[in-house]
Design a protein around this motif. Structure first.
Motif, PDB file in Angstrom:
ATOM      1  N   ASP A 300       0.809  -1.216   0.000  1.00 18.53           N
ATOM      2  CA  ASP A 300       0.000   0.000   0.000  1.00 18.53           C
ATOM      3  C   ASP A 300       0.847   1.273   0.000  1.00 18.53           C
ATOM      4  O   ASP A 300       0.305   2.379   0.073  1.00 18.53           O
ATOM      5  CB  ASP A 300      -0.912   0.024   1.231  1.00 18.53           C
ATOM      6  CG  ASP A 300      -1.963  -1.083   1.190  1.00 18.53           C
ATOM      7  OD1 ASP A 300      -2.407  -1.414   0.060  1.00 18.53           O
ATOM      8  OD2 ASP A 300      -2.327  -1.607   2.263  1.00 18.53           O
ATOM      9  N   ALA A 301       2.164   1.119  -0.064  1.00 14.18           N
ATOM     10  CA  ALA A 301       3.038   2.293  -0.038  1.00 14.18           C
ATOM     11  C   ALA A 301       2.817   3.161  -1.269  1.00 14.18           C
ATOM     12  O   ALA A 301       2.719   2.662  -2.387  1.00 14.18           O
ATOM     13  CB  ALA A 301       4.498   1.854   0.043  1.00 14.18           C
ATOM     14  N   ALA A 302       2.735   4.462  -1.050  1.00 17.81           N
ATOM     15  CA  ALA A 302       2.537   5.414  -2.145  1.00 17.81           C
ATOM     16  C   ALA A 302       3.821   6.207  -2.362  1.00 17.81           C
ATOM     17  O   ALA A 302       4.437   6.699  -1.408  1.00 17.81           O
ATOM     18  CB  ALA A 302       1.382   6.362  -1.823  1.00 17.81           C
ATOM     19  N   HIS A 303       4.227   6.318  -3.605  1.00 18.30           N
ATOM     20  CA  HIS A 303       5.429   7.066  -3.944  1.00 18.30           C
ATOM     21  C   HIS A 303       5.154   8.562  -3.878  1.00 18.30           C
ATOM     22  O   HIS A 303       4.102   9.040  -4.293  1.00 18.30           O
ATOM     23  CB  HIS A 303       5.900   6.687  -5.353  1.00 18.30           C
ATOM     24  CG  HIS A 303       7.147   7.385  -5.782  1.00 18.30           C
ATOM     25  ND1 HIS A 303       7.142   8.532  -6.554  1.00 18.30           N
ATOM     26  CD2 HIS A 303       8.458   7.105  -5.547  1.00 18.30           C
ATOM     27  CE1 HIS A 303       8.377   8.911  -6.773  1.00 18.30           C
ATOM     28  NE2 HIS A 303       9.192   8.068  -6.172  1.00 18.30           N
ATOM     29  N   ILE A 304       6.126   9.310  -3.350  1.00 15.37           N
ATOM     30  CA  ILE A 304       6.018  10.765  -3.248  1.00 15.37           C
ATOM     31  C   ILE A 304       6.906  11.377  -4.322  1.00 15.37           C
ATOM     32  O   ILE A 304       8.121  11.200  -4.300  1.00 15.37           O
ATOM     33  CB  ILE A 304       6.457  11.268  -1.856  1.00 15.37           C
ATOM     34  CG1 ILE A 304       5.711  10.512  -0.761  1.00 15.37           C
ATOM     35  CG2 ILE A 304       6.229  12.762  -1.737  1.00 15.37           C
ATOM     36  CD1 ILE A 304       4.213  10.619  -0.823  1.00 15.37           C
ATOM     37  N   ALA A 305       6.304  12.084  -5.262  1.00 20.09           N
ATOM     38  CA  ALA A 305       7.063  12.608  -6.391  1.00 20.09           C
ATOM     39  C   ALA A 305       7.771  13.909  -6.085  1.00 20.09           C
ATOM     40  O   ALA A 305       8.867  14.151  -6.590  1.00 20.09           O
ATOM     41  CB  ALA A 305       6.133  12.809  -7.595  1.00 20.09           C
ATOM     42  N   SER A 306       7.149  14.756  -5.275  1.00 21.64           N
ATOM     43  CA  SER A 306       7.723  16.081  -5.045  1.00 21.64           C
ATOM     44  C   SER A 306       7.436  16.537  -3.629  1.00 21.64           C
ATOM     45  O   SER A 306       6.332  16.340  -3.117  1.00 21.64           O
ATOM     46  CB  SER A 306       7.134  17.095  -6.044  1.00 21.64           C
ATOM     47  OG  SER A 306       7.658  18.390  -5.819  1.00 21.64           O
ATOM     48  N   VAL A 307       8.433  17.121  -2.998  1.00 17.19           N
ATOM     49  CA  VAL A 307       8.308  17.639  -1.639  1.00 17.19           C
ATOM     50  C   VAL A 307       8.751  19.094  -1.638  1.00 17.19           C
ATOM     51  O   VAL A 307       9.849  19.418  -2.092  1.00 17.19           O
ATOM     52  CB  VAL A 307       9.168  16.821  -0.642  1.00 17.19           C
ATOM     53  CG1 VAL A 307       9.081  17.426   0.757  1.00 17.19           C
ATOM     54  CG2 VAL A 307       8.735  15.371  -0.628  1.00 17.19           C
ATOM     55  N   THR A 308       7.889  19.971  -1.128  1.00 12.21           N
ATOM     56  CA  THR A 308       8.235  21.390  -1.103  1.00 12.21           C
ATOM     57  C   THR A 308       8.819  21.834   0.224  1.00 12.21           C
ATOM     58  O   THR A 308       9.470  22.867   0.298  1.00 12.21           O
ATOM     59  CB  THR A 308       6.998  22.252  -1.408  1.00 12.21           C
ATOM     60  OG1 THR A 308       5.988  21.995  -0.427  1.00 12.21           O
ATOM     61  CG2 THR A 308       6.459  21.941  -2.791  1.00 12.21           C
ATOM     62  N   SER A 309       8.570  21.057   1.282  1.00  8.54           N
ATOM     63  CA  SER A 309       9.100  21.396   2.596  1.00  8.54           C
ATOM     64  C   SER A 309       9.256  20.122   3.406  1.00  8.54           C
ATOM     65  O   SER A 309       8.316  19.317   3.506  1.00  8.54           O
ATOM     66  CB  SER A 309       8.165  22.368   3.320  1.00  8.54           C
ATOM     67  OG  SER A 309       8.650  22.667   4.618  1.00  8.54           O
ATOM     68  N   ILE A 310      10.437  19.907   3.972  1.00  6.85           N
ATOM     69  CA  ILE A 310      10.696  18.684   4.739  1.00  6.85           C
ATOM     70  C   ILE A 310      10.310  18.935   6.193  1.00  6.85           C
ATOM     71  O   ILE A 310      11.113  19.384   7.017  1.00  6.85           O
ATOM     72  CB  ILE A 310      12.169  18.259   4.609  1.00  6.85           C
ATOM     73  CG1 ILE A 310      12.537  18.103   3.135  1.00  6.85           C
ATOM     74  CG2 ILE A 310      12.419  16.942   5.347  1.00  6.85           C
ATOM     75  CD1 ILE A 310      13.988  17.779   2.893  1.00  6.85           C
ATOM     76  N   ASP A 311       9.043  18.678   6.509  1.00  8.09           N
ATOM     77  CA  ASP A 311       8.537  18.895   7.856  1.00  8.09           C
ATOM     78  C   ASP A 311       8.510  17.572   8.624  1.00  8.09           C
ATOM     79  O   ASP A 311       8.984  16.542   8.146  1.00  8.09           O
ATOM     80  CB  ASP A 311       7.160  19.556   7.811  1.00  8.09           C
ATOM     81  CG  ASP A 311       6.166  18.766   6.968  1.00  8.09           C
ATOM     82  OD1 ASP A 311       6.413  17.560   6.734  1.00  8.09           O
ATOM     83  OD2 ASP A 311       5.146  19.345   6.545  1.00  8.09           O
ATOM     84  N   ASP A 312       7.929  17.593   9.811  1.00 12.44           N
ATOM     85  CA  ASP A 312       7.912  16.396  10.657  1.00 12.44           C
ATOM     86  C   ASP A 312       7.154  15.248  10.005  1.00 12.44           C
ATOM     87  O   ASP A 312       7.512  14.073  10.180  1.00 12.44           O
ATOM     88  CB  ASP A 312       7.295  16.725  12.018  1.00 12.44           C
ATOM     89  CG  ASP A 312       8.178  17.648  12.847  1.00 12.44           C
ATOM     90  OD1 ASP A 312       9.382  17.727  12.528  1.00 12.44           O
ATOM     91  OD2 ASP A 312       7.671  18.279  13.790  1.00 12.44           O
ATOM     92  N   ALA A 313       6.111  15.571   9.238  1.00 12.87           N
ATOM     93  CA  ALA A 313       5.335  14.519   8.589  1.00 12.87           C
ATOM     94  C   ALA A 313       6.171  13.783   7.549  1.00 12.87           C
ATOM     95  O   ALA A 313       6.066  12.560   7.394  1.00 12.87           O
ATOM     96  CB  ALA A 313       4.091  15.120   7.939  1.00 12.87           C
ATOM     97  N   VAL A 314       7.011  14.523   6.850  1.00 10.05           N
ATOM     98  CA  VAL A 314       7.889  13.905   5.851  1.00 10.05           C
ATOM     99  C   VAL A 314       8.971  13.078   6.541  1.00 10.05           C
ATOM    100  O   VAL A 314       9.255  11.942   6.141  1.00 10.05           O
ATOM    101  CB  VAL A 314       8.518  14.982   4.944  1.00 10.05           C
ATOM    102  CG1 VAL A 314       9.544  14.359   4.010  1.00 10.05           C
ATOM    103  CG2 VAL A 314       7.438  15.697   4.147  1.00 10.05           C
TER     104      VAL A 314
END
Length: 376
Positions: A300-314
């Protein structure tokens, strides 16, 4: 480009640009000209140093010297022809299959802008981990793969980019050569690094030899990145190497660094090298094709294509560091590197590097995760 007879006064021309390429462009066209001349940054650096006895910039007029308009060279001095940071990415709505990108958020799906970031990058740091460079069965360097990466790097250089490499592998190669088992003991790891470093550089030299590109070894420690004087010395060395056409291969100086003096892993080291070289792209080649919202083995893992801010959730998506095989880093260390680099205006890409020609595959649209640089 405007030539010698462009009608402008000779006094208005940029002296530094002139020393690098002759009286062929006035200062107002330096930036445009730099886009057409591979290696212009390094050549301008060398020309400036040759013109200045004390190593300070000797620019002929304020237009080229203003940091606001022109950026800084590899050793931190103003120089014409290169902007410190690129404009912030266009954050207008993307195609529907790419999702929307908001500060502090991430999007799933294919990242449409990674190929553009790679194509536009002028200073690139490529980080290669042990899991890619070392064959897990023979514990030797994967020379055919390394040769394919060398060809990728040569093509980046031909397109006008300046490329530096951060390479792991010395300790892993040293274990086999010494005939001892992998150990957490500091003295044994340092001994393995001392033996393996020459083997690592020999592998890189072999990979670039058919391309007639010299490689250079640069060993750094945490103290080198924290000391202004030692950082300046490292910048000066890199500038000379790049001007000479060499590919610097950077590694942590494991043979002398104690645990208290180590950066910890080459993911973090690559981020410091990107800062040192004022790179606009940090490319982390890994054994995974980017960031997932949970462990990639999960169906069920979903790929993350783009991150604009590396916060705690990331950060929470990273999990722990890998402990098997020959590598020591995991997604957590890659996110730490990305956070350090993006905060300083350097875009970061995590991409799968296991197959041959990994950069070419990335250009052709291979899946990855792009971490966008922070706004100026």
């Amino acid at each position: 480009m405007q030539g010698f007879g462009d009608g402008r006064d000779r006094e208005r021309r940029c002296e530094i640009f002139t020393q690098a390429y002759g009286w062929q462009n006035c200062c107002r066209t330096c930036e445009k000209s730099a886009a057409f001349h591979p290696g212009i940054d390094a050549r301008l650096d060398a020309a400036r140093r040759a013109a200045a006895g004390d190593g300070r910039p000797q620019l002929s007029h304020p237009e080229c010297a203003r940091p606001v308009d022109r950026g800084r060279s590899l050793d931190g001095q103003p120089v014409a022809g290169r902007a410190r940071r690129r404009p912030a990415p266009d954050r207008k709505a993307r195609p529907a299959d790419a999702g929307a990108c908001f500060p502090g958020k991430f999007v799933s799906g294919e990242a449409a802008s990674s190929t553009t970031v790679l194509a536009n990058a002028r200073r690139i740091v490529v980080k290669v981990g042990s899991s890619l460079l070392i064959d897990p069965d023979t514990r030797t360097a994967r020379l055919p793969w390394l040769e394919s990466l060398a060809q990728d790097i040569a093509l980046l250089r031909q397109s006008g980019a300046i490329v530096l490499v951060v390479s792991s592998g010395a300790v892993a190669l040293g274990w086999r050569r010494l005939g001892i088992e992998r150990s957490p003991r500091l003295d044994q790891r340092q001994a393995a690094a001392a033996v393996g470093q020459s083997l690592l550089m020999n592998a890189w030299a072999q990979a670039f030899a058919p391309l007639d590109i010299p490689v250079a070894q640069l060993l750094l420690t945490l103290a080198d990145s924290q000391s202004a004087e030692r950082s300046a010395n490292a910048r000066a060395t890199l500038s000379v190497l790049l001007d000479a056409g060499a590919v610097p291969v950077v590694n942590e100086n494991d043979s002398v660094a104690t645990e208290e003096l180590k950066l910890g892993d080459n993911d973090r080291l690559s981020a410091h090298v990107a800062e040192l070289a004022e790179a606009d792209l940090l490319l982390l080649l890994s054994d995974v094709d980017g960031l997932y919202d949970r462990h990639p083995s999960d169906s069920d893992a979903a790929h993350i294509a783009s991150v604009t801010s590396i916060d705690d959730a990331v950060i929470a998506m990273a999990g722990g560091a890998a402990s098997e095989g020959v590598g020591t880093g995991g997604m957590a260390t890659k996110l730490a590197a990305a956070r350090h680099a993006t905060a300083r205006g350097c875009a970061t890409i995590i991409a799968d590097g296991r197959a041959d020609y990994p950069v070419r595959r990335l250009k052709e649209g291979a899946r990855n995760t792009l971490f966008e640089p922070a706004k100026s």
